[in-house]
Motif scaffolding. Structure first.
Motif, PDB file in Angstrom:
ATOM      1  N   MET A 151       0.919  -1.296   0.101  1.00  0.00           N
ATOM      2  CA  MET A 151       0.061  -0.119  -0.012  1.00  0.00           C
ATOM      3  C   MET A 151       0.796   1.267  -0.055  1.00  0.00           C
ATOM      4  N   SER A 152       0.505   2.213  -0.767  1.00  0.00           N
ATOM      5  CA  SER A 152       1.129   3.367  -0.962  1.00  0.00           C
ATOM      6  C   SER A 152       1.025   4.125   0.512  1.00  0.00           C
ATOM      7  N   THR A 153       1.876   5.340   0.718  1.00  0.00           N
ATOM      8  CA  THR A 153       1.502   6.054   1.836  1.00  0.00           C
ATOM      9  C   THR A 153       2.156   7.589   1.433  1.00  0.00           C
ATOM     10  N   ALA A 154       1.519   8.568   2.086  1.00  0.00           N
ATOM     11  CA  ALA A 154       2.118   9.797   2.183  1.00  0.00           C
ATOM     12  C   ALA A 154       2.505  10.243   3.519  1.00  0.00           C
ATOM     13  N   THR A 155       3.365  11.046   3.365  1.00  0.00           N
ATOM     14  CA  THR A 155       4.222  11.651   4.575  1.00  0.00           C
ATOM     15  C   THR A 155       3.400  13.216   5.198  1.00  0.00           C
ATOM     16  N   ILE A 156       2.921  12.922   6.465  1.00  0.00           N
ATOM     17  CA  ILE A 156       2.311  14.031   7.080  1.00  0.00           C
ATOM     18  C   ILE A 156       3.572  14.620   8.066  1.00  0.00           C
ATOM     19  N   PRO A 157       3.954  15.697   7.730  1.00  0.00           N
ATOM     20  CA  PRO A 157       5.046  16.149   8.826  1.00  0.00           C
ATOM     21  C   PRO A 157       4.654  16.547  10.238  1.00  0.00           C
ATOM     22  N   GLY A 158       5.142  15.968  11.158  1.00  0.00           N
ATOM     23  CA  GLY A 158       5.061  16.055  12.498  1.00  0.00           C
ATOM     24  C   GLY A 158       3.751  15.335  12.877  1.00  0.00           C
ATOM     25  N   PRO A 159       3.454  15.606  14.110  1.00  0.00           N
ATOM     26  CA  PRO A 159       2.075  14.747  14.834  1.00  0.00           C
ATOM     27  C   PRO A 159       1.017  15.085  14.057  1.00  0.00           C
ATOM     28  N   LEU A 160       0.378  13.749  13.930  1.00  0.00           N
ATOM     29  CA  LEU A 160      -0.966  13.826  13.155  1.00  0.00           C
ATOM     30  C   LEU A 160      -2.048  14.572  13.803  1.00  0.00           C
ATOM     31  N   ARG A 161      -1.963  14.650  14.987  1.00  0.00           N
ATOM     32  CA  ARG A 161      -3.107  15.387  15.932  1.00  0.00           C
ATOM     33  C   ARG A 161      -3.102  16.868  15.642  1.00  0.00           C
ATOM     34  N   SER A 162      -1.724  17.384  15.331  1.00  0.00           N
ATOM     35  CA  SER A 162      -1.771  18.791  15.122  1.00  0.00           C
ATOM     36  C   SER A 162      -2.176  18.962  13.648  1.00  0.00           C
ATOM     37  N   PHE A 163      -1.555  18.103  12.749  1.00  0.00           N
ATOM     38  CA  PHE A 163      -2.209  18.230  11.373  1.00  0.00           C
ATOM     39  C   PHE A 163      -3.556  18.352  11.377  1.00  0.00           C
ATOM     40  N   LEU A 164      -4.263  17.122  11.976  1.00  0.00           N
ATOM     41  CA  LEU A 164      -5.629  17.119  11.660  1.00  0.00           C
ATOM     42  C   LEU A 164      -6.268  18.385  12.377  1.00  0.00           C
ATOM     43  N   ARG A 165      -5.831  19.097  13.458  1.00  0.00           N
ATOM     44  CA  ARG A 165      -6.579  20.273  14.053  1.00  0.00           C
ATOM     45  C   ARG A 165      -6.507  21.156  13.074  1.00  0.00           C
ATOM     46  N   MET A 166      -5.249  21.515  12.213  1.00  0.00           N
ATOM     47  CA  MET A 166      -4.884  22.604  11.291  1.00  0.00           C
ATOM     48  C   MET A 166      -5.986  22.144  10.012  1.00  0.00           C
ATOM     49  N   ALA A 167      -6.113  21.200   9.613  1.00  0.00           N
ATOM     50  CA  ALA A 167      -6.834  20.772   8.301  1.00  0.00           C
ATOM     51  C   ALA A 167      -8.403  20.831   8.912  1.00  0.00           C
ATOM     52  N   GLY A 168      -8.801  20.905  10.069  1.00  0.00           N
ATOM     53  CA  GLY A 168     -10.169  20.814  10.615  1.00  0.00           C
ATOM     54  C   GLY A 168     -10.826  19.402  10.392  1.00  0.00           C
ATOM     55  N   ILE A 169     -10.016  18.379  10.761  1.00  0.00           N
ATOM     56  CA  ILE A 169     -10.470  17.258  10.402  1.00  0.00           C
ATOM     57  C   ILE A 169     -10.443  16.370  11.872  1.00  0.00           C
ATOM     58  N   SER A 170     -11.343  15.749  12.432  1.00  0.00           N
ATOM     59  CA  SER A 170     -11.551  14.955  13.746  1.00  0.00           C
ATOM     60  C   SER A 170     -10.571  14.129  14.025  1.00  0.00           C
ATOM     61  N   GLN A 171     -10.188  14.173  15.410  1.00  0.00           N
ATOM     62  CA  GLN A 171      -9.041  13.687  15.661  1.00  0.00           C
ATOM     63  C   GLN A 171      -9.488  11.907  16.110  1.00  0.00           C
ATOM     64  N   LYS A 172     -10.770  11.492  15.754  1.00  0.00           N
ATOM     65  CA  LYS A 172     -11.345  10.490  16.071  1.00  0.00           C
ATOM     66  C   LYS A 172     -11.142   9.529  14.693  1.00  0.00           C
ATOM     67  N   ILE A 173     -10.803   9.914  13.622  1.00  0.00           N
ATOM     68  CA  ILE A 173     -10.809   9.207  12.212  1.00  0.00           C
ATOM     69  C   ILE A 173      -9.638   8.017  12.403  1.00  0.00           C
ATOM     70  N   SER A 174      -9.846   7.350  11.417  1.00  0.00           N
ATOM     71  CA  SER A 174      -8.573   6.201  11.198  1.00  0.00           C
ATOM     72  C   SER A 174      -7.754   6.818  10.210  1.00  0.00           C
ATOM     73  N   LEU A 175      -6.573   6.416  10.164  1.00  0.00           N
ATOM     74  CA  LEU A 175      -5.324   6.614   9.416  1.00  0.00           C
ATOM     75  C   LEU A 175      -5.830   6.633   7.816  1.00  0.00           C
ATOM     76  N   GLU A 176      -6.974   5.551   7.492  1.00  0.00           N
ATOM     77  CA  GLU A 176      -7.298   5.512   6.131  1.00  0.00           C
ATOM     78  C   GLU A 176      -8.319   6.620   5.681  1.00  0.00           C
ATOM     79  N   GLU A 177      -8.621   7.372   6.713  1.00  0.00           N
ATOM     80  CA  GLU A 177      -9.557   8.496   6.545  1.00  0.00           C
ATOM     81  C   GLU A 177      -8.844   9.734   6.001  1.00  0.00           C
ATOM     82  N   VAL A 178      -7.711   9.807   6.601  1.00  0.00           N
ATOM     83  CA  VAL A 178      -7.063  11.172   6.466  1.00  0.00           C
ATOM     84  C   VAL A 178      -6.918  11.882   5.212  1.00  0.00           C
TER      85      VAL A 178
END
Length: 171
Positions: A1-28
């Motif tokens: 499976m291919s992956t993409a790199t999100i720099p830094g903690p996922l929690r911070s990225f999700l916060r900045m992207a307006g995405i719930s902290q409760k999602i799975s990695l596949e939903e990012v």
């Protein structure tokens, strides 16, 4: 499976992207794509649309996070135990020491745009300041996060042929 790199903690990225902290990695990435498509541009939805403040801030956050990931090194941890070690971290975060280290050390904004991203992303700035006042060393995991690139649409969504034979995601 291919992956993409999100720099830094996922929690911070999700916060900045307006995405719930409760999602799975596949939903990012699907949710990121949705938010960029819906909230990322004003005006026309093609290449002539203007980026919104949401997209501008998200891009700036990613740039700042990349700098911090580099500073964190191969173990993916930011470590600060004295003023000398704090200088490069503070520069990236958009802050500086008002008078120097010690019990009266305080941080002040040096670059407002970077400082805003630091606060908005949830970076533990108060913990870093406490370290510079003589507290315990600052240790903060800041490794890049790998998220899967899905080859099929998320549940409840489907790809359809759009204009110009492009495939579009509908949910």
């Amino acid at each position: 499976m291919s992956t993409a790199t999100i720099p830094g903690p996922l929690r911070s990225f999700l916060r900045m992207a307006g995405i719930s902290q409760k999602i799975s990695l596949e939903e990012v990435l699907p949710l990121l794509a949705r938010n960029v498509a819906v909230e990322g541009y004003q005006g026309r939805k093609d290449s002539k649309g203007r980026p919104t403040e949401f997209l501008i801030l998200l891009k700036r956050y990613v740039e700042q996070a990349r700098e911090l990931v580099t500073l964190a090194g191969s173990d993916g941890v930011l470590r600060v135990s004295n003023c000398e070690q704090a200088d490069p971290v503070l520069r990236i975060l958009g802050y500086r020491l008002r008078q120097g280290c010690g019990k009266d050390a305080t941080l002040e904004t040096a670059e407002p745009e970077r400082a805003f991203l630091t606060i908005d992303s949830g970076f533990p700035l108060a913990d870093l300041e406490a370290t510079l006042q003589g507290g315990k060393p600052f240790v903060y995991p800041f490794a890049a996060t790998q998220v899967p690139v899905c080859s099929r649409p998320p549940t409840g969504c489907r790809l359809i042929r759009g204009k110009s034979a492009r495939r579009e995601l509908t949910c």
